[in-house]
Design an enzyme around this catalytic site. Structure first.
Site, PDB file in Angstrom:
ATOM      1  CG  HIS A 170      -5.652  -2.353   8.849  1.00  0.00           C
ATOM      2  ND1 HIS A 170      -5.746  -0.987   9.094  1.00  0.00           N
ATOM      3  CD2 HIS A 170      -4.345  -2.658   9.067  1.00  0.00           C
ATOM      4  CE1 HIS A 170      -4.560  -0.515   9.418  1.00  0.00           C
ATOM      5  NE2 HIS A 170      -3.690  -1.510   9.417  1.00  0.00           N
TER       6      HIS A 170
ATOM      7  CG  ASP B 258      -0.307  -0.542   2.478  1.00  0.00           C
ATOM      8  OD1 ASP B 258       0.930  -0.512   2.575  1.00  0.00           O
ATOM      9  OD2 ASP B 258      -1.034  -1.007   3.375  1.00  0.00           O
TER      10      ASP B 258
ATOM     11  CG  ASN C 101      -8.705  -1.559  11.980  1.00  0.00           C
ATOM     12  OD1 ASN C 101      -7.761  -2.219  11.558  1.00  0.00           O
ATOM     13  ND2 ASN C 101      -9.157  -0.490  11.366  1.00  0.00           N
TER      14      ASN C 101
ATOM     15  CD  GLU D 145      -8.593   0.804   7.829  1.00  0.00           C
ATOM     16  OE1 GLU D 145      -8.356  -0.169   8.550  1.00  0.00           O
ATOM     17  OE2 GLU D 145      -8.141   1.942   8.068  1.00  0.00           O
TER      18      GLU D 145
HETATM   19  C1  F6R Z   1       1.592  -1.486   6.133  1.00  0.00           C
HETATM   20  C2  F6R Z   1       0.270  -2.061   6.227  1.00  0.00           C
HETATM   21  C3  F6R Z   1      -0.485  -2.094   7.509  1.00  0.00           C
HETATM   22  C4  F6R Z   1       0.374  -2.389   8.729  1.00  0.00           C
HETATM   23  C5  F6R Z   1      -0.478  -2.412   9.995  1.00  0.00           C
HETATM   24  C6  F6R Z   1       0.363  -2.645  11.234  1.00  0.00           C
HETATM   25  O1  F6R Z   1       2.101  -1.584   4.826  1.00  0.00           O
HETATM   26  O2  F6R Z   1      -0.239  -2.494   5.247  1.00  0.00           O
HETATM   27  O3  F6R Z   1      -1.499  -3.076   7.412  1.00  0.00           O
HETATM   28  O4  F6R Z   1       0.999  -3.628   8.559  1.00  0.00           O
HETATM   29  O5  F6R Z   1      -1.143  -1.200  10.124  1.00  0.00           O
HETATM   30  O6  F6R Z   1       1.206  -1.563  11.419  1.00  0.00           O
HETATM   31  P1  F6R Z   1       2.381  -1.592  12.498  1.00  0.00           P
HETATM   32  O7  F6R Z   1       3.334  -2.649  12.041  1.00  0.00           O
HETATM   33  O8  F6R Z   1       2.998  -0.230  12.414  1.00  0.00           O
HETATM   34  O9  F6R Z   1       1.755  -1.912  13.797  1.00  0.00           O
END
Ligand code: F6R
Length: 254
Positions: free
Chosen positions: A139, A68, A137, A144
């Site tokens: 995701h 992303d 959450n 989401e």
């Molecule tokens: C990042 C992504 C997100 C993160 C998730 C966890 O490319 O796609 O899904 O993996 O938000 O983020 P952290 O690792 O910062 O807790």
């Protein structure tokens, strides 16, 4: 099949996750890596950099597709995911710039950009291993909680909880982009292997819910229970605390 690998702390998670990645690259030097940003994979990336520098692995034929990118941030913005990948991995390994791919956050036409990215993913002939973190959450990528699982790359509206979580990287909450382009759940599910990294107590509840709860688009990561191949979960003791209480038999020590 879901394999949960327990590590004592974040550093050890990085080491065990890097081993999983290195095995894929050793078996297939031109592997397609699906990559993630955020805090979870940073330790793994620094281990992979060490392995590349000491000659254990090479990325010279490896190709990558990231999950992303924020909408509205240029590649050289210090919070863009392109910048993150260069800083934390690409600039320190022998990967070719032209073999790395991220959605373009500054594209004029997000719909066209999503189509372009779908084609990029398709042209790679399949992702050999997809790295994931998990949002508070549930995701994965920026998919989401929703009423349905997305198939392909899409323009997504970030939820308040994601904006809150990511505001730690920005000077003020207002500066956090509210939209992103994200690979779809369908594309993640089409990969050959998944490596899910979770670190810290904040992930403990959602990780248990995702791996052992009801499969629902309200917890996007729960779809991994239906993954056709192997899902390797590398997590530290804090992130595994709820799972170890409820399903101790499911956890393998590192
Ligand atoms: C990042 C992504 C997100 C993160 C998730 C966890 O490319 O796609 O899904 O993996 O938000 O983020 P952290 O690792 O910062 O807790």
């Amino acid at each position: 099949m879901i394999k949960i690998i327990y590590s004592y702390n974040a550093e050890n998670v990085g080491v065990s996750a890097a081993k999983v990645m290195a095995d894929v690259i050793k078996n297939k030097p031109d592997a397609v890596l699906g990559l993630a940003t955020g805090s979870s994979p940073i330790g793994m990336y620094s281990e992979l950099i060490k392995m590349c520098k000491n000659g254990e692995i090479s990325f010279k034929d490896v190709r990558s597709v990231n999950l992303d990118e924020y909408v509205g941030l240029s590649k050289d913005h210090d919070q863009s995911y392109s910048y993150f990948m260069h800083k934390n991995l690409f600039d320190h390994i022998d990967i070719k710039e032209e073999n790395t791919n991220l959605p373009c956050g500054l594209c004029k036409d997000p719909e066209a950009e999503c189509k372009r990215y779908d084609k990029v993913i398709e042209s790679m002939g399949g992702i050999d291993i997809q790295v994931l973190g998990i949002g508070n959450n549930g995701h994965i990528g920026f998919n989401e909680p929703s009423d349905y699982f997305s198939l392909g790359t899409g323009l997504v509206q970030l939820t308040d909880s994601t904006i809150d979580a990511n505001s730690r990287f920005f000077a003020t909450r207002d500066m956090v982009p509210t939209q992103a382009l994200s690979m779809g759940v369908g594309q993640i599910m089409a990969s050959n292997k998944v490596l899910l990294i979770a670190i810290g107590e904040g992930k403990a509840e959602i990780l248990e819910k995702a791996l052992f709860g009801k499969v629902t688009p309200q917890v996007p990561a729960s779809i991994l229970q239906f993954f056709k191949g192997e899902v390797v979960v590398c997590a530290d003791r804090a992130a595994l605390s709820v799972i170890m209480k409820k399903h101790p038999e499911a956890v393998k020590a590192n």
